[in-house]
Design a protein around this motif. Structure first.
Motif, PDB file in Angstrom:
ATOM      1  N   VAL A   1       0.836  -1.198   0.000  1.00  0.00           N
ATOM      2  CA  VAL A   1       0.000   0.000   0.000  1.00  0.00           C
ATOM      3  C   VAL A   1       0.879   1.258   0.000  1.00  0.00           C
ATOM      4  O   VAL A   1       0.628   2.212  -0.744  1.00  0.00           O
ATOM      5  CB  VAL A   1      -0.955   0.008   1.204  1.00  0.00           C
ATOM      6  N   ASP A   2       1.924   1.260   0.843  1.00  0.00           N
ATOM      7  CA  ASP A   2       2.828   2.409   0.889  1.00  0.00           C
ATOM      8  C   ASP A   2       3.492   2.640  -0.466  1.00  0.00           C
ATOM      9  O   ASP A   2       3.684   3.794  -0.886  1.00  0.00           O
ATOM     10  CB  ASP A   2       3.902   2.198   1.960  1.00  0.00           C
ATOM     11  N   LYS A   3       3.824   1.558  -1.160  1.00  0.00           N
ATOM     12  CA  LYS A   3       4.470   1.663  -2.469  1.00  0.00           C
ATOM     13  C   LYS A   3       3.511   2.283  -3.490  1.00  0.00           C
ATOM     14  O   LYS A   3       3.896   3.172  -4.255  1.00  0.00           O
ATOM     15  CB  LYS A   3       4.921   0.281  -2.929  1.00  0.00           C
ATOM     16  N   VAL A   4       2.257   1.823  -3.464  1.00  0.00           N
ATOM     17  CA  VAL A   4       1.248   2.380  -4.381  1.00  0.00           C
ATOM     18  C   VAL A   4       1.009   3.857  -4.074  1.00  0.00           C
ATOM     19  O   VAL A   4       0.906   4.696  -4.968  1.00  0.00           O
ATOM     20  CB  VAL A   4      -0.066   1.589  -4.290  1.00  0.00           C
ATOM     21  N   ASN A   5       0.934   4.187  -2.782  1.00  0.00           N
ATOM     22  CA  ASN A   5       0.663   5.571  -2.389  1.00  0.00           C
ATOM     23  C   ASN A   5       1.816   6.518  -2.699  1.00  0.00           C
ATOM     24  O   ASN A   5       1.642   7.739  -2.696  1.00  0.00           O
ATOM     25  CB  ASN A   5       0.335   5.642  -0.898  1.00  0.00           C
TER      26      ASN A   5
ATOM     27  N   PRO B   1       3.306   9.601  -7.630  1.00  0.00           N
ATOM     28  CA  PRO B   1       3.002  11.044  -7.624  1.00  0.00           C
ATOM     29  C   PRO B   1       1.606  11.376  -8.142  1.00  0.00           C
ATOM     30  O   PRO B   1       1.091  12.465  -7.897  1.00  0.00           O
ATOM     31  CB  PRO B   1       4.083  11.645  -8.524  1.00  0.00           C
ATOM     32  N   LYS B   2       0.987  10.419  -8.845  1.00  0.00           N
ATOM     33  CA  LYS B   2      -0.389  10.661  -9.303  1.00  0.00           C
ATOM     34  C   LYS B   2      -1.390  10.600  -8.160  1.00  0.00           C
ATOM     35  O   LYS B   2      -2.540  11.010  -8.312  1.00  0.00           O
ATOM     36  CB  LYS B   2      -0.783   9.623 -10.361  1.00  0.00           C
ATOM     37  N   ARG B   3      -0.960  10.043  -7.022  1.00  0.00           N
ATOM     38  CA  ARG B   3      -1.852   9.918  -5.874  1.00  0.00           C
ATOM     39  C   ARG B   3      -1.530  10.993  -4.845  1.00  0.00           C
ATOM     40  O   ARG B   3      -0.379  11.212  -4.509  1.00  0.00           O
ATOM     41  CB  ARG B   3      -1.734   8.532  -5.225  1.00  0.00           C
TER      42      ARG B   3
ATOM     43  N   LEU C   1      -5.459  10.708  -8.812  1.00  0.00           N
ATOM     44  CA  LEU C   1      -5.811   9.588  -7.941  1.00  0.00           C
ATOM     45  C   LEU C   1      -5.588   9.977  -6.477  1.00  0.00           C
ATOM     46  O   LEU C   1      -4.812  10.880  -6.185  1.00  0.00           O
ATOM     47  CB  LEU C   1      -4.956   8.352  -8.270  1.00  0.00           C
ATOM     48  N   THR C   2      -6.280   9.285  -5.584  1.00  0.00           N
ATOM     49  CA  THR C   2      -6.148   9.542  -4.147  1.00  0.00           C
ATOM     50  C   THR C   2      -5.446   8.365  -3.488  1.00  0.00           C
ATOM     51  O   THR C   2      -5.589   7.208  -3.910  1.00  0.00           O
ATOM     52  CB  THR C   2      -7.548   9.736  -3.513  1.00  0.00           C
ATOM     53  N   LYS C   3      -4.686   8.657  -2.445  1.00  0.00           N
ATOM     54  CA  LYS C   3      -3.981   7.596  -1.734  1.00  0.00           C
ATOM     55  C   LYS C   3      -4.975   6.614  -1.109  1.00  0.00           C
ATOM     56  O   LYS C   3      -6.055   6.996  -0.672  1.00  0.00           O
ATOM     57  CB  LYS C   3      -3.094   8.198  -0.647  1.00  0.00           C
ATOM     58  N   ILE C   4      -4.558   5.352  -1.075  1.00  0.00           N
ATOM     59  CA  ILE C   4      -5.406   4.301  -0.484  1.00  0.00           C
ATOM     60  C   ILE C   4      -5.435   4.481   1.029  1.00  0.00           C
ATOM     61  O   ILE C   4      -4.396   4.621   1.671  1.00  0.00           O
ATOM     62  CB  ILE C   4      -4.854   2.901  -0.839  1.00  0.00           C
ATOM     63  N   ARG C   5      -6.619   4.500   1.598  1.00  0.00           N
ATOM     64  CA  ARG C   5      -6.746   4.597   3.051  1.00  0.00           C
ATOM     65  C   ARG C   5      -6.472   3.237   3.687  1.00  0.00           C
ATOM     66  O   ARG C   5      -7.001   2.223   3.249  1.00  0.00           O
ATOM     67  CB  ARG C   5      -8.159   5.036   3.445  1.00  0.00           C
ATOM     68  N   PHE C   6      -5.641   3.277   4.725  1.00  0.00           N
ATOM     69  CA  PHE C   6      -5.374   2.022   5.452  1.00  0.00           C
ATOM     70  C   PHE C   6      -5.910   2.203   6.865  1.00  0.00           C
ATOM     71  O   PHE C   6      -5.214   2.669   7.763  1.00  0.00           O
ATOM     72  CB  PHE C   6      -3.874   1.714   5.456  1.00  0.00           C
TER      73      PHE C   6
END
Length: 860
Positions: free
Chosen positions: A323-327, A330-332, A340-345
């Motif tokens: 998740v940290d890697k996806v977030n 820079p598009k998030r 795009l928005t960062k994934i909420r954990f």
């Protein structure tokens, strides 16, 4: 280096059409050439490697001063922070070591902060061991820019408006934006338009009420109901059949929504998440994908499939690390500024992992798709795939019906179905929500597929499309010059009113809408112009546009249909703001000419060479005016089949090629049959402006015939009154050119003895004050000099002394008095009047002096 007078130019200005920060920068002798400052450039580049090449923005190859470096640093800081800026300029003033520095900004707050940071940067580079944290500075600028700039949804609509030529103005730091001017204005709040009612918005927020309305209209929806407790929620879930969706009854952006709830434990987590937002609802879970259909007006304009936030296992990283890697993409981002928005954990993500037999610290096998949430909103980290071209006509019809049942003009319709390529009834799908002010990100820049021009669709809804399209503009005429601005502005406004339009007007006397004064004082600046353009009744606008407002803030509008420059003559206010010559003053005055619409006109005084030269910078066409139709410029212009206005005998003539329209000067009362030359010029300029905006000639004739220049209609502009058999003329003239015009005007008026009452504006040059009485001394028998409270920076008696110097050697004046107070001077002049005399009163405090004069004359 000293920085002073930092201004924000919020409209077109003498430097460019860009919004810009302008500052006055004074450099010491040792700061005028950085090549002679050992170690400075190397220290600067060490502190800010991205500053780029240091060179003056001039073909003259001048030395690079600290002011030039400041300009380039302020621009580069914004550019490095991601702001779309390209323009900057450093102007060498007439004062040694003093510069005007201009740096474009896209957001004023960011521009100001970048300028301040650039000053700090230079000060750090000037000293050995100076420190400057470039990374923190850029991060702060980037964060501020993301905070204050328009989000992608509103920004796309604004971009579409700009592309179409629709003017806009942000009304708040948020997403409230006005498009168009006056009676043609429309407003949006994010993706919500102004004709959507609060009732419709409230219905959309109540998901249970929305569902019942859609159901009554035959739109397929999932069954369910509101619940009050976890136990009630579980009972409702069993009633409709597992699995279910748990969500707030009044929510947005997917907050508190949990789907595919199939166990009591999962229900408790889901209920808690929804209850934090508000009243909780439980609905039957519809299998399939989550789709967002965007309806604008009566059309489906975009559709996207939304996939829940997820990560793909690589056999090495834990779920949390994935998740940290996806977030880190820079598009998030954290808000809506990025695509795009960062994934909420959070607890919901952990619960969803548990349903898949995983914990945050587990390492999923390579290729495994791990779902972090069941809802697919972009605001919780989901992705979007464009499916606009796949939507079945029946599905589109159901979405449009849903928007119209609720009453939303821009509506995000949420559909859950196996596919939107077949009718919803065939795939057991349904509409689960309708959304007011829907986010547009997923349609503008989807994660996969083609982006859609949804901003254009919304502007098309507001202002029509095809042959019915409009640009939201009303006729705007801008008037500037040295003398005659106010009379010309008022006459043009009168012409508009004559054809039945509600007119907004600004001038040095106030702001007027439909003949009613709504503000007083000098309102010839951009703020007053913007206020008029915000007024919902205004159908046409006329703006007196003074030098000071243009210098201070730029224009209050992006372009005008007609620009009028009455004259410049010897100029006024010279010696101020680094403007020392008429040619330099012209650079300011011509801003309105540079911003004429391509289909518009500049009305220019052909007899004034500095004004006539402005024709070269006009994007539109030119109407020249001059009393002398044989003037070479007028003759050349006419020979080319272009528009001219001139005087032929006792007629005012408008001509283009072989076509002519005439108005007898006797039918223009305020010119007194053509005997007052400067009023004839004002009439020509006004008639040309009416012609330029397309008024018919019957309207123009009726307008000039019915225009009165009395103290009520045009205060302080050659107002003629009778007092005990004497003639009193009140005027606001306050420069040499005005004195010459007034002398020429009153000389044709019979009088036994002539007197004048005058003061001087202390913020003019000494010679500009002297020249006024030098001119009057040859035309008046008596001169009454007065000094009032406001001396504009002069010492007591200094202005009077300068006026007296102008009278030295006067060929006609035989009597001079000095009086303290404007009203006392007026009273003294009236006391000395005999039948047949003439008195010219040059008022200072226009409203107050005219009121006093009117009272005295009424009592006379």
């Amino acid at each position: 280096m000293e920085v002073s007078r930092i201004r924000a130019l919020r409209g077109p200005n003498m430097w460019s059409r860009h919004t810009a920060i302008e500052a006055v920068v004074s450099c010491q002798a040792n700061e005028l050439n950085i090549a002679e400052m050992p170690g400075f450039e190397s220290r600067l580049r060490a502190l800010f490697p991205g500053i780029g090449a240091l060179r003056p923005a001039s073909a003259q190859r001048l030395p690079v001063s600290l002011a030039h470096v400041l300009e380039q640093a302020a621009l580069a800081l914004q550019a490095q922070a991601g702001c779309p800026v390209t323009f900057s300029h450093t102007h060498v003033t007439s004062e040694a070591g003093t510069y005007q520095v201009l740096v474009e900004y896209s957001e004023e707050d960011v521009g100001r902060q970048a300028f301040e940071a650039a000053v700090e940067l230079l000060r750090a580079a000037l000293s050995e061991g100076g420190s400057f944290d470039i990374d923190a500075t850029l991060a702060s600028l980037r964060e501020l820019d993301e905070d204050v700039r328009l989000g992608p949804s509103t920004g796309s609509i604004v971009d579409a408006a700009v592309a179409r030529g629709v003017p806009y103005r942000r009304l708040t730091q948020g997403s409230l934006v006005q498009f168009g001017w006056g009676a043609k204005q429309r407003r949006i709040w994010a993706a919500e338009v102004d004709n959507t009612s609060a009732v419709s918005e409230s219905i959309a927020q109540d998901k249970d009420l929305t569902k019942r309305l859609l159901q009554s209209a035959g739109v397929p929806v999932p069954i369910g109901r509101p619940v009050d407790t976890v136990d009630d929620a579980w009972e409702a879930a069993l009633e409709v059949g597992l699995p279910v969706v748990v969500k707030p009854q009044d929510g947005n952006q997917g907050k508190g929504v949990t789907v595919n709830v199939a166990s009591r434990e999962h229900m408790e987590v889901a209920y808690k998440a929804a209850a934090e937002i508000g009243q909780v609802m439980v609905e039957k879970f519809l299998p399939g994908s989550d789709y967002r259909l965007l309806v604008v007006g009566d059309k489906l304009v975009a559709a996207a499939r939304r996939d829940p936030p997820h990560v793909i296992g690589d056999g090495e990283l834990t779920v949390k690390q994935l998740v940290d890697k996806v977030n880190a993409d820079p598009k998030r981002g954290d808000g809506h500024a990025t695509s795009l928005t960062k994934i909420r954990f959070d607890d919901i993500a952990v619960a969803r992992l548990a349903m898949q037999g995983l914990t945050p610290s587990d390492v999923p096998e390579k290729g495994r798709r791990v779902i972090l949430r069941n809802n697919a909103n972009l605001s919780t980290g989901g992705t979007a795939t464009d499916v606009t071209d796949d939507v079945h006509p029946d599905v589109a019809a159901r979405a449009i019906a849903a928007a119209q049942v609720v009453g939303l003009h821009v509506c995000g319709v949420d559909v859950v179905a196996e596919s939107v390529m077949r009718p919803l009834e065939e795939v057991s799908g349904g509409i689960v929500e309708v959304n007011a002010a829907p986010g547009l990100r997923m349609h503008l820049s989807p994660s996969y597929g083609q982006g859609r021009t949804v901003g254009e669709a919304i502007i098309g809804h507001l202002y029509g499309s095809g042959h019915k399209s409009e640009d939201g503009r009303i006729p705007v005429v801008a008037v500037t010059g040295t003398n005659g601005k106010t009379t010309t502005s008022r006459l043009i406004a009168h012409l508009f009113a004559t054809c039945g339009l509600k007119v907004g007007m600004t001038n040095t006397d106030g702001v007027y809408v439909d003949g009613r004064q709504i503000d007083s004082g000098d309102c010839s600046g951009p703020k007053s112009a913007r206020n008029v353009l915000m007024h919902p009744d205004v159908e046409a606008a006329v703006f007196e546009t003074a030098r000071g407002g243009i210098l201070r803030e730029g224009l209050g509008f992006d372009r005008c249909q007609v620009a009028v420059v009455t004259n410049l003559g010897e100029g006024d206010h010279l010696g101020m703001n680094f403007l020392n010559t008429v040619e330099e003053l012209a650079l300011v005055k011509r801003v309105i000419v540079q911003n004429v619409a391509p289909s518009g006109y500049a009305v220019l005084n052909a007899a004034d060479p500095v004004v006539a030269n402005m024709a070269a910078v006009c994007p539109g066409q030119i109407i020249f005016f001059a009393a002398d139709r044989h003037h070479p410029l007028m003759a050349a212009h006419r020979s080319q089949g272009k528009r001219c206005v001139y005087v032929d005998g006792d007629q005012l003539v408008a001509a283009q090629g072989s076509w002519r329209e005439t108005i007898p000067l006797r039918d223009i009362p305020f010119t007194r049959g053509g005997s007052i030359p400067f009023q004839v010029e004002n009439a020509m300029a006004s008639v040309a402006a009416g012609w330029g905006v397309g008024l018919d000639w019957d309207t123009i004739r009726r307008g000039v015939a019915s225009f009165s220049n009395d103290a009520d209609n045009v205060p302080g502009r050659f107002n003629v009154m009778d007092y005990r058999g004497a003639t009193v003329v009140a005027d606001y003239g306050h420069n040499g050119d005005a004195m010459r015009a007034l002398v020429q005007a009153v000389e044709v008026m019979p009088a036994k003895r002539r007197s004048v009452v005058i003061s001087g504006a202390g913020d003019r040059r000494d010679e500009d004050i002297r020249i006024q009485t030098r001119i009057l001394g040859a035309a008046f028998d008596e001169v009454l000099l007065f000094q009032d409270a406001c001396q504009r920076g002069r010492e007591d008696g200094e202005v009077l002394a300068l006026l007296r110097q102008g009278l030295e050697g006067a060929s006609r004046t035989s009597h001079v008095e000095e009086i303290r107070g404007e009203f006392a001077a007026i009273d003294r002049a009236l006391e000395r009047l005999q039948p047949g005399d003439l008195c010219l009163v040059l008022v200072d405090q226009v409203e107050e002096a005219l009121a006093h004069l009117s009272q005295r004359i009424a009592g006379g």
